[in-house]
Design a protein around this motif. Structure first.
Motif, mmCIF file in Angstrom:
data_model
loop_
_atom_site.group_PDB
_atom_site.id
_atom_site.type_symbol
_atom_site.label_atom_id
_atom_site.label_comp_id
_atom_site.label_asym_id
_atom_site.label_seq_id
_atom_site.Cartn_x
_atom_site.Cartn_y
_atom_site.Cartn_z
ATOM 1 N N LEU A 158 0.834 -1.203 0.000
ATOM 2 C CA LEU A 158 0.000 0.000 0.000
ATOM 3 C C LEU A 158 0.875 1.262 0.000
ATOM 4 O O LEU A 158 0.583 2.237 -0.699
ATOM 5 C CB LEU A 158 -0.911 -0.022 1.238
ATOM 6 C CG LEU A 158 -2.107 0.913 1.242
ATOM 7 C CD1 LEU A 158 -3.010 0.643 0.047
ATOM 8 C CD2 LEU A 158 -2.900 0.747 2.538
ATOM 9 N N MET A 159 1.959 1.222 0.761
ATOM 10 C CA MET A 159 2.896 2.360 0.775
ATOM 11 C C MET A 159 3.465 2.593 -0.626
ATOM 12 O O MET A 159 3.557 3.720 -1.099
ATOM 13 C CB MET A 159 4.077 2.087 1.717
ATOM 14 C CG MET A 159 3.873 2.400 3.163
ATOM 15 S SD MET A 159 2.893 3.839 3.470
ATOM 16 C CE MET A 159 4.033 4.954 4.210
ATOM 17 N N ILE A 160 3.861 1.503 -1.272
ATOM 18 C CA ILE A 160 4.497 1.619 -2.586
ATOM 19 C C ILE A 160 3.495 2.132 -3.621
ATOM 20 O O ILE A 160 3.799 3.041 -4.400
ATOM 21 C CB ILE A 160 5.100 0.254 -3.001
ATOM 22 C CG1 ILE A 160 6.259 -0.104 -2.064
ATOM 23 C CG2 ILE A 160 5.572 0.278 -4.456
ATOM 24 C CD1 ILE A 160 6.660 -1.568 -2.094
ATOM 25 N N THR A 161 2.274 1.571 -3.614
ATOM 26 C CA THR A 161 1.306 1.979 -4.646
ATOM 27 C C THR A 161 0.770 3.390 -4.396
ATOM 28 O O THR A 161 0.581 4.151 -5.346
ATOM 29 C CB THR A 161 0.142 0.973 -4.740
ATOM 30 O OG1 THR A 161 -0.327 0.689 -3.427
ATOM 31 C CG2 THR A 161 0.577 -0.307 -5.416
ATOM 32 N N THR A 162 0.544 3.765 -3.134
ATOM 33 C CA THR A 162 0.091 5.149 -2.894
ATOM 34 C C THR A 162 1.232 6.114 -3.190
ATOM 35 O O THR A 162 0.997 7.212 -3.694
ATOM 36 C CB THR A 162 -0.404 5.364 -1.444
ATOM 37 O OG1 THR A 162 0.569 4.881 -0.531
ATOM 38 C CG2 THR A 162 -1.728 4.668 -1.207
ATOM 39 N N GLY A 163 2.463 5.692 -2.901
ATOM 40 C CA GLY A 163 3.617 6.545 -3.206
ATOM 41 C C GLY A 163 3.718 6.783 -4.707
ATOM 42 O O GLY A 163 3.871 7.916 -5.162
ATOM 43 N N LEU A 164 3.585 5.705 -5.494
ATOM 44 C CA LEU A 164 3.644 5.842 -6.950
ATOM 45 C C LEU A 164 2.493 6.709 -7.458
ATOM 46 O O LEU A 164 2.648 7.453 -8.435
ATOM 47 C CB LEU A 164 3.581 4.456 -7.609
ATOM 48 C CG LEU A 164 4.858 3.627 -7.533
ATOM 49 C CD1 LEU A 164 4.592 2.193 -7.977
ATOM 50 C CD2 LEU A 164 5.953 4.257 -8.394
ATOM 51 N N ALA B 4 -0.572 4.589 -15.064
ATOM 52 C CA ALA B 4 -1.615 3.792 -14.413
ATOM 53 C C ALA B 4 -2.686 4.692 -13.797
ATOM 54 O O ALA B 4 -2.801 4.771 -12.578
ATOM 55 C CB ALA B 4 -0.988 2.888 -13.349
ATOM 56 N N PRO B 5 -3.497 5.340 -14.651
ATOM 57 C CA PRO B 5 -4.541 6.220 -14.099
ATOM 58 C C PRO B 5 -5.563 5.451 -13.255
ATOM 59 O O PRO B 5 -6.144 6.009 -12.331
ATOM 60 C CB PRO B 5 -5.205 6.829 -15.344
ATOM 61 C CG PRO B 5 -4.665 6.126 -16.516
ATOM 62 C CD PRO B 5 -3.456 5.366 -16.114
ATOM 63 N N TRP B 6 -5.705 4.145 -13.543
ATOM 64 C CA TRP B 6 -6.668 3.325 -12.795
ATOM 65 C C TRP B 6 -6.303 3.208 -11.316
ATOM 66 O O TRP B 6 -7.157 3.094 -10.450
ATOM 67 C CB TRP B 6 -6.776 1.935 -13.427
ATOM 68 C CG TRP B 6 -5.439 1.241 -13.551
ATOM 69 C CD1 TRP B 6 -4.583 1.309 -14.604
ATOM 70 C CD2 TRP B 6 -4.782 0.430 -12.560
ATOM 71 N NE1 TRP B 6 -3.447 0.587 -14.346
ATOM 72 C CE2 TRP B 6 -3.549 0.027 -13.103
ATOM 73 C CE3 TRP B 6 -5.144 -0.008 -11.282
ATOM 74 C CZ2 TRP B 6 -2.652 -0.772 -12.397
ATOM 75 C CZ3 TRP B 6 -4.241 -0.807 -10.581
ATOM 76 C CH2 TRP B 6 -3.018 -1.186 -11.138
ATOM 77 N N LEU B 7 -5.002 3.264 -11.040
ATOM 78 C CA LEU B 7 -4.559 3.153 -9.642
ATOM 79 C C LEU B 7 -5.010 4.385 -8.852
ATOM 80 O O LEU B 7 -5.456 4.301 -7.705
ATOM 81 C CB LEU B 7 -3.033 3.026 -9.612
ATOM 82 C CG LEU B 7 -2.410 2.558 -8.303
ATOM 83 C CD1 LEU B 7 -2.912 1.178 -7.908
ATOM 84 C CD2 LEU B 7 -0.896 2.536 -8.429
ATOM 85 N N LEU B 8 -4.941 5.528 -9.531
ATOM 86 C CA LEU B 8 -5.389 6.783 -8.932
ATOM 87 C C LEU B 8 -6.889 6.718 -8.655
ATOM 88 O O LEU B 8 -7.363 7.146 -7.598
ATOM 89 C CB LEU B 8 -5.084 7.902 -9.932
ATOM 90 C CG LEU B 8 -4.852 9.301 -9.444
ATOM 91 C CD1 LEU B 8 -3.754 9.359 -8.415
ATOM 92 C CD2 LEU B 8 -4.499 10.194 -10.624
ATOM 93 N N ASP B 9 -7.642 6.168 -9.624
ATOM 94 C CA ASP B 9 -9.093 6.029 -9.449
ATOM 95 C C ASP B 9 -9.393 5.083 -8.290
ATOM 96 O O ASP B 9 -10.321 5.307 -7.514
ATOM 97 C CB ASP B 9 -9.746 5.501 -10.732
ATOM 98 C CG ASP B 9 -9.614 6.499 -11.883
ATOM 99 O OD1 ASP B 9 -9.439 7.702 -11.588
ATOM 100 O OD2 ASP B 9 -9.666 6.084 -13.054
ATOM 101 N N LEU B 10 -8.597 4.019 -8.190
ATOM 102 C CA LEU B 10 -8.790 3.038 -7.121
ATOM 103 C C LEU B 10 -8.666 3.700 -5.740
ATOM 104 O O LEU B 10 -9.452 3.437 -4.840
ATOM 105 C CB LEU B 10 -7.745 1.926 -7.279
ATOM 106 C CG LEU B 10 -7.787 0.773 -6.273
ATOM 107 C CD1 LEU B 10 -8.995 -0.116 -6.571
ATOM 108 C CD2 LEU B 10 -6.507 -0.058 -6.346
#
Lengths: 263, 227
Positions: free
Chosen positions: A187-193, A203-209
């Protein structure tokens, strides 16, 4: 204190990655607080509200009758945190010099070090994940059905500070380590990215997630607090369960077990 | 047990004595700082590989909930700039020089006569805040195509009106550079309008470079030099 036989509980790779994570997380946290200080408030949504309020946390300063006060606002509730948060060492700054790297205000330096250790963490985690999947260590972290049945008893024992020193991790250890390695750190890595405008294009979908960049930033901060909570409990458990035995096991791999438990 | 407690307290005191311990190691000229910065090539290469020519996310009118928060210098003081601002930038010229076959000198009217692009994007300050606004302008790629960069050109350098410091030889102006991959990206525009109105001085009038897949450190352009 356990009197049973010594068992080899942590492989060399597990020990090395453990310490690389410990060092990385130390620098990531303190440079993270430096980065936080550049814009010391946390918001929910796509953007930061300036003409409207979507902040859940802010650490600011204000002047009251010639005195500068540090003000921390959490979900609308206001706290005077002068001396620690908002104002410290005669300076207006969210987190105090003692909690940031470098001690003085330098967003650029904070970011350079933060991203260096982010890479160390990610690479170490990837190496560990692949190696642990191959050598069976990963399975040792997943609670078994028997573990889950033992959970109520294990909770009771921990609450009474009655610790078992087994050859394998107990169920609370498994749950704690697994949630750090498989939930908090990813979660730290993906929110950081998700805070990187470049990565947003990939990865705009990650932002939407996550519900927008500012929410991702807030989740990044809250997960840091959760990791800090894990660290506090981790340290307390080491001290309570026998610090020399615990330190030996994470330095040399050898752990002294209770004589009656060879599981 | 007592010794352990002392050890623990000692450790805590070390931590609380401040992160000054790491200050010399992180100073700009230190070897360790160079080690820390060594990830930047890897970071850039990874990012390039991941994003290719993808677009930054765009938003809808409904997502514009506030005015665009200004950043950087909001009111340049140089005499030349003040004079232009007073006459609605009629005398402003964007010059494109350096490693180009056809140097350009374009007025705002010249730029607005070129095809325009409008995009609602999120402005991310490197400090951490974000703000969504609508930007209209001329694609930088269009301007570069007019100027025809030479084959040896790899970067575009933007020289700005904002003085960042003053030294013995006078005012030092802010500048910024991007590579030609970002420069030709379709969302990279020289914006002259924001939220449906001419770009205000506080937000970078007369022209503000938007590089949507990057941090907002860009500012009002005075001229572009390809290098």
């Amino acid at each position: 204190m356990p009197q049973g036989p010594l068992v080899y509980r942590q492989r060399l790779l597990t020990r090395i990655t453990h310490w690389l994570w410990a060092i990385s997380l130390f620098f990531l946290m303190l440079t993270g607080l430096q980065i936080f200080n550049a814009f010391p408030s946390m918001h929910i949504g796509l953007e930061s509200g300036f003409d409207y309020d979507n902040a859940i946390l802010s650490i600011t300063a204000r002047e009251v009758e010639g005195e500068v006060q540090g003000i921390t606002r959490i979900l609308g509730a206001e706290f005077d945190t002068t001396g620690i948060l908002g104002v410290s060492g005669g300076e207006v700054r969210a987190f105090p010099a003692a909690l940031t790297i470098p001690s003085k205000t330098s967003l650029a330096t904070g970011r350079v070090i933060h991203f260096f250790f982010a890479w160390v963490l990610v690479i170490t985690l990837a190496v560990w994940l692949v190696a642990s999947a191959l050598n069976g260590h990963l399975r040792q972290l997943i609670p078994t059905v028997a573990d889950l049945r033992a959970l109520p008893q294990d909770l009771k024992d921990h609450a009474r500070l009655r610790f078992h020193h087994g050859a394998s991790y107990n169920v609370l250890q498994k749950l704690a380590y697994a949630s750090v390695l498989f939930a908090a750190l990813p979660l730290m890595i993906t929110t950081g990215l998700s805070m990187s405008p470049g990565f947003n294009a990939a990865a705009p979908w990650l932002l939407d997630l996550f519900g927008g960049r500012q929410t991702a930033r807030t989740i990044h901060f809250l997960t840091m607090l959760a990791l800090l909570g894990f660290f506090a409990v981790h340290m307390a458990m080491i001290l309570l369960a026998g610090p020399l035995n615990e330190m030996r096991s994470i330095l040399t791999g050898w752990y002294r077990t209770d004589g009656d438990d060879h599981a | 047990m007592l010794d352990r407690r002392k050890l623990l307290l000692g450790g805590a005191a070390l931590a609380l004595s401040g992160c000054k311990v790491f200050d010399s190691a992180t100073a700009n000229d230190s070897t360790l700082r160079r080690l820390f910065a060594s990830h930047e090539g890897l970071t850039q290469a990874t990012q390039r590989a991941l994003i290719g020519d993808r677009l930054a996310p765009e938003f809808t009118e409904a997502d514009i909930r506030q005015g665009q928060r200004p950043n950087g210098s909001t009111d340049p003081t140089s005499a030349a700039y003040r004079q232009m601002a007073e006459t609605a930038f009629r005398d402003y010229r964007l010059t494109v020089t350096g490693l180009v076959e056809a140097p350009q000198s374009l007025s705002l009217a010249d730029l607005t006569a070129l095809p325009s692009r409008t995009q609602i994007t999120r402005h991310d300050c490197v400090e951490g805040w974000s703000c969504i606004a609508k930007w209209q302008g001329t694609a930088l790629g269009t301007v570069l195509t007019l100027a025809q960069p030479k084959l040896t050109a790899r970067y575009a350098v933007f020289h700005c009106f904002d003085a960042i410091e003053r030294n013995l030889s006078g005012e030092v102006f802010y500048y910024e550079s991007i590579d030609l991959i970002d420069a030709y990206h379709p969302q990279t525009i020289l914006a002259y309008a924001m939220n449906g109105a001419p770009l205000p001085v506080a937000n970078g009038a007369p022209l503000r470079l938007r590089v949507e897949r990057s941090w907002v450190t860009r500012w009002r352009s005075m001229f572009i030099r390809s290098s």
